[in-house]
Write an enzyme that holds these catalytic residues in place. Sequence first.
Site, PDB file in Angstrom:
ATOM      1  N   ARG A  87       8.504  16.807   2.759  1.00 32.19           N
ATOM      2  CA  ARG A  87       7.629  16.118   3.732  1.00 32.19           C
ATOM      3  C   ARG A  87       6.193  15.976   3.249  1.00 32.19           C
ATOM      4  NH1 ARG A  87      10.314  19.611   7.311  1.00 32.19           N
ATOM      5  NH2 ARG A  87      12.112  18.578   8.252  1.00 32.19           N
TER       6      ARG A  87
ATOM      7  N   LYS B  19      -0.887   3.175  -0.190  1.00 29.90           N
ATOM      8  CA  LYS B  19       0.342   2.419   0.096  1.00 29.90           C
ATOM      9  C   LYS B  19       1.358   2.787  -0.971  1.00 29.90           C
ATOM     10  CE  LYS B  19      -0.839  -1.698   2.746  1.00 29.90           C
ATOM     11  NZ  LYS B  19      -0.806  -3.174   2.782  1.00 29.90           N
TER      12      LYS B  19
ATOM     13  N   GLU C  52      -6.051  -9.404  -9.508  1.00 34.40           N
ATOM     14  CA  GLU C  52      -6.480  -8.608  -8.334  1.00 34.40           C
ATOM     15  C   GLU C  52      -8.011  -8.571  -8.248  1.00 34.40           C
ATOM     16  OE1 GLU C  52      -4.462  -7.573  -5.994  1.00 34.40           O
ATOM     17  OE2 GLU C  52      -2.599  -6.754  -6.811  1.00 34.40           O
TER      18      GLU C  52
ATOM     19  N   LYS D  83     -12.344  -1.366  -2.431  1.00 36.42           N
ATOM     20  CA  LYS D  83     -11.083  -0.917  -1.829  1.00 36.42           C
ATOM     21  C   LYS D  83     -11.309   0.343  -1.009  1.00 36.42           C
ATOM     22  CE  LYS D  83      -6.232  -0.666  -1.992  1.00 36.42           C
ATOM     23  NZ  LYS D  83      -5.007  -0.933  -2.729  1.00 36.42           N
TER      24      LYS D  83
ATOM     25  N   GLU E 291      -3.847  -0.333   8.259  1.00 29.63           N
ATOM     26  CA  GLU E 291      -3.764  -1.744   8.646  1.00 29.63           C
ATOM     27  C   GLU E 291      -3.542  -1.892  10.151  1.00 29.63           C
ATOM     28  OE1 GLU E 291      -2.039  -3.700   5.105  1.00 29.63           O
ATOM     29  OE2 GLU E 291      -1.357  -5.229   6.506  1.00 29.63           O
TER      30      GLU E 291
ATOM     31  N   ARG F 123      -7.640  -4.257   6.990  1.00 32.91           N
ATOM     32  CA  ARG F 123      -7.100  -4.016   5.653  1.00 32.91           C
ATOM     33  C   ARG F 123      -6.251  -5.193   5.154  1.00 32.91           C
ATOM     34  NH1 ARG F 123      -4.429   1.438   2.917  1.00 32.91           N
ATOM     35  NH2 ARG F 123      -3.783   0.359   1.037  1.00 32.91           N
TER      36      ARG F 123
ATOM     37  N   ASN G  36      -4.390  -8.519   1.414  1.00 40.19           N
ATOM     38  CA  ASN G  36      -3.131  -9.237   1.155  1.00 40.19           C
ATOM     39  C   ASN G  36      -3.347 -10.708   0.813  1.00 40.19           C
ATOM     40  OD1 ASN G  36      -1.669  -6.902   1.701  1.00 40.19           O
ATOM     41  ND2 ASN G  36      -1.582  -7.359   3.895  1.00 40.19           N
TER      42      ASN G  36
ATOM     43  N   HIS H  96      -0.867 -12.558  -1.284  1.00 38.62           N
ATOM     44  CA  HIS H  96       0.326 -11.720  -1.404  1.00 38.62           C
ATOM     45  C   HIS H  96       1.524 -12.221  -0.602  1.00 38.62           C
ATOM     46  CE1 HIS H  96      -2.387  -9.145  -3.534  1.00 38.62           C
ATOM     47  NE2 HIS H  96      -1.470  -8.207  -3.713  1.00 38.62           N
TER      48      HIS H  96
ATOM     49  N   HIS I 267       4.360 -12.199  -3.045  1.00 38.71           N
ATOM     50  CA  HIS I 267       5.537 -11.321  -2.946  1.00 38.71           C
ATOM     51  C   HIS I 267       6.827 -12.152  -2.922  1.00 38.71           C
ATOM     52  CE1 HIS I 267       3.325  -7.524  -1.245  1.00 38.71           C
ATOM     53  NE2 HIS I 267       3.181  -7.670  -2.546  1.00 38.71           N
TER      54      HIS I 267
ATOM     55  N   HIS J 209       3.445  -9.019 -10.906  1.00 32.98           N
ATOM     56  CA  HIS J 209       2.674  -9.033  -9.660  1.00 32.98           C
ATOM     57  C   HIS J 209       1.374  -9.853  -9.775  1.00 32.98           C
ATOM     58  CE1 HIS J 209       1.427  -7.559  -5.757  1.00 32.98           C
ATOM     59  NE2 HIS J 209       0.256  -7.217  -6.274  1.00 32.98           N
TER      60      HIS J 209
HETATM   61  N1  LIG Z   1       0.069   0.253  -3.677  1.00 32.08           N
HETATM   62  C1  LIG Z   1      -0.771  -0.741  -3.707  1.00 32.08           C
HETATM   63  O1  LIG Z   1      -1.745  -0.789  -2.940  1.00 32.08           O
HETATM   64  C2  LIG Z   1      -0.560  -1.846  -4.698  1.00 32.08           C
HETATM   65  C3  LIG Z   1      -1.580  -2.788  -4.938  1.00 32.08           C
HETATM   66  C4  LIG Z   1      -1.375  -3.754  -5.919  1.00 32.08           C
HETATM   67  C5  LIG Z   1      -0.177  -3.777  -6.632  1.00 32.08           C
HETATM   68  N2  LIG Z   1       0.794  -2.865  -6.372  1.00 32.08           N
HETATM   69  C6  LIG Z   1       2.040  -2.854  -7.136  1.00 32.08           C
HETATM   70  O2  LIG Z   1       1.729  -2.578  -8.488  1.00 32.08           O
HETATM   71  C7  LIG Z   1       2.789  -3.071  -9.307  1.00 32.08           C
HETATM   72  C8  LIG Z   1       2.214  -3.752 -10.530  1.00 32.08           C
HETATM   73  O3  LIG Z   1       1.469  -2.812 -11.255  1.00 32.08           O
HETATM   74  P1  LIG Z   1       1.039  -3.057 -12.787  1.00 32.08           P
HETATM   75  O4  LIG Z   1       0.546  -4.435 -12.944  1.00 32.08           O
HETATM   76  O5  LIG Z   1       0.163  -1.926 -13.156  1.00 32.08           O
HETATM   77  O6  LIG Z   1       2.437  -3.044 -13.554  1.00 32.08           O
HETATM   78  P2  LIG Z   1       3.234  -1.906 -14.362  1.00 32.08           P
HETATM   79  O7  LIG Z   1       3.075  -0.603 -13.710  1.00 32.08           O
HETATM   80  O8  LIG Z   1       4.590  -2.439 -14.568  1.00 32.08           O
HETATM   81  O9  LIG Z   1       2.474  -1.868 -15.764  1.00 32.08           O
HETATM   82  C9  LIG Z   1       2.434  -3.036 -16.558  1.00 32.08           C
HETATM   83  C10 LIG Z   1       2.873  -2.778 -17.994  1.00 32.08           C
HETATM   84  O10 LIG Z   1       1.831  -2.092 -18.695  1.00 32.08           O
HETATM   85  C11 LIG Z   1       2.379  -0.990 -19.415  1.00 32.08           C
HETATM   86  N3  LIG Z   1       1.289  -0.017 -19.525  1.00 32.08           N
HETATM   87  C12 LIG Z   1       0.788   0.755 -18.539  1.00 32.08           C
HETATM   88  N4  LIG Z   1      -0.304   1.402 -18.968  1.00 32.08           N
HETATM   89  C13 LIG Z   1      -0.483   1.052 -20.255  1.00 32.08           C
HETATM   90  C14 LIG Z   1      -1.453   1.368 -21.226  1.00 32.08           C
HETATM   91  N5  LIG Z   1      -2.488   2.147 -20.945  1.00 32.08           N
HETATM   92  N6  LIG Z   1      -1.339   0.819 -22.461  1.00 32.08           N
HETATM   93  C15 LIG Z   1      -0.319  -0.011 -22.735  1.00 32.08           C
HETATM   94  N7  LIG Z   1       0.622  -0.387 -21.847  1.00 32.08           N
HETATM   95  C16 LIG Z   1       0.541   0.155 -20.618  1.00 32.08           C
HETATM   96  C17 LIG Z   1       3.545  -0.571 -18.576  1.00 32.08           C
HETATM   97  O11 LIG Z   1       4.452   0.188 -19.336  1.00 32.08           O
HETATM   98  C18 LIG Z   1       4.105  -1.917 -18.130  1.00 32.08           C
HETATM   99  O12 LIG Z   1       4.919  -2.457 -19.150  1.00 32.08           O
HETATM  100  C19 LIG Z   1       3.621  -3.975  -8.424  1.00 32.08           C
HETATM  101  O13 LIG Z   1       4.816  -3.319  -8.078  1.00 32.08           O
HETATM  102  C20 LIG Z   1       2.774  -4.155  -7.198  1.00 32.08           C
HETATM  103  O14 LIG Z   1       3.543  -4.390  -6.054  1.00 32.08           O
HETATM  104  C21 LIG Z   1       0.618  -1.907  -5.424  1.00 32.08           C
HETATM  105 ZN   LIG Z   2      -1.501  -6.785  -5.206  1.00 36.14          ZN
END
Ligand SMILES: NC(=O)c1ccc[n+]([C@@H]2O[C@H](COP(=O)([O-])OP(=O)(O)OC[C@H]3O[C@@H](n4cnc5c(N)ncnc54)[C@H](O)[C@@H]3O)[C@@H](O)[C@H]2O)c1
Ligand SMILES: [Zn+2]
Length: 364
Positions: A121, A143, A185, A227, A237, A242, A246, A249, A253, A267
């Site tokens: 939990r 999130k 972003e 943020k 939200e 908040r 989006n 998005h 999405h 993304h």
């Molecule tokens: N929780 C939230 O508030 C929120 C906000 C925005 C996006 N997201 C989510 O985030 C995700 C996308 O995240 P992302 O763009 O970081 O993608 P990701 O986590 O897939 O990373 C992108 C790529 O970069 C590589 N990588 C990571 N760090 C590295 C480094 N230092 N050097 C070399 N390669 C590296 C990874 O292995 C991967 O291939 C989506 O699922 C999206 O929905 C969540």
């Molecule tokens: Zn996003």
Amino acid sequence: MKMIKVNLGERSYPIIIGANLLGKVGKLIKTIPNVNSALVITNNRIKALYGSKLANSLHSAGIRTNFISVADSERSKSIDTWVKVMHKITRFDKGRGIAVIAFGGGVVGDLSGFVAACYKRGVPLVQVATTLLAQVDSAIGGKTAVDLPFGKNLVGAFYQPKMVISDIKLVMSLPLAEVKNGIAEIIKYAVILDKNLFLYLEKNLNKLLKLNKDCLAYVVCRCSRLKAKVVSIDEKETSGYRSILNFGHTIGHALETSASYTRKMAHGRAIALGMLCACDIARELDLLSEKDAGRIEDLIKAANLPTKITKISASKVLNATLHDKKIIAGKVRFILPVSIGHVMVCSNIDRRWIKKSIDKRIKQ
Ligand SMILES: NC(=O)c1ccc[n+]([C@@H]2O[C@H](COP(=O)([O-])OP(=O)(O)OC[C@H]3O[C@@H](n4cnc5c(N)ncnc54)[C@H](O)[C@@H]3O)[C@@H](O)[C@H]2O)c1
Ligand SMILES: [Zn+2]
């Protein structure tokens, strides 16, 4: 080293930003009460680049450590992977103060957050963000989620980390495509909240694309501050504030879902297209000037992010959009820009406008 606070009463936490922070992660985590062991969730690419440095830092601080690598794909944000990680943490935990460390980008971060939220939990979560996108956005704000085949982030929880650590040096090894995903972003923040950041991006985009250290530090700090402020005002939200995060998005999405979460519709790329569709809708409704819409599109183009949807049918995207979880009482909610730095929340966008904006962006 800079510290930005997310103000949430007893759930407040720092975002720590700097260069060469990885070696200090152990010491930083030791400041969290009762943490003696850590499960590091990551993928093999990140582990190969930085795993030993993180492991050394944790061991030096006396933290018992184990690593689990998940597949390097959005598809790791799945119930199946979550179950696998839950089994791993159960086997590793000796009942003496375990924490979860998300060591990666948004994929690892969202999955790890949901593991930390559910295991017993809730156990302490630390986000060690390794992508630009994670440092400016996903690691902050609590999130957490995994995807279902029908839609993004459909299973999840609000669960705040104890600390976010953004070492901008780690971003230097990112492939250019991932830098661009992060920039999508950053453009989002500029359009929704910060005209000065938009002007800065118009001037300094090339430096940012080349990972200039000062530029990186500037945008990571600025976006983290934005943020932190939004999340502090409306953590879950509930007031609706908040939801401005989006912007781009809703259709973004839908594009990710329509492309079955493949990297070609990562993304950042998806939300770049989603932001353009939102601008097109805002233009149709006469909310946004042609000039501002043009500047937003020019910035997205300059970042070499897509402006056209390829290899996905308009009807597939429309259907996925109409099934997004942001639908309230049958109406699709959109965040629409009214000028650079200002947006409005519109909860009754007619599907005709949505269809038209998608059709306009489909590459013929
Ligand atoms: N929780 C939230 O508030 C929120 C906000 C925005 C996006 N997201 C989510 O985030 C995700 C996308 O995240 P992302 O763009 O970081 O993608 P990701 O986590 O897939 O990373 C992108 C790529 O970069 C590589 N990588 C990571 N760090 C590295 C480094 N230092 N050097 C070399 N390669 C590296 C990874 O292995 C991967 O291939 C989506 O699922 C999206 O929905 C969540
Ligand atoms: Zn996003």
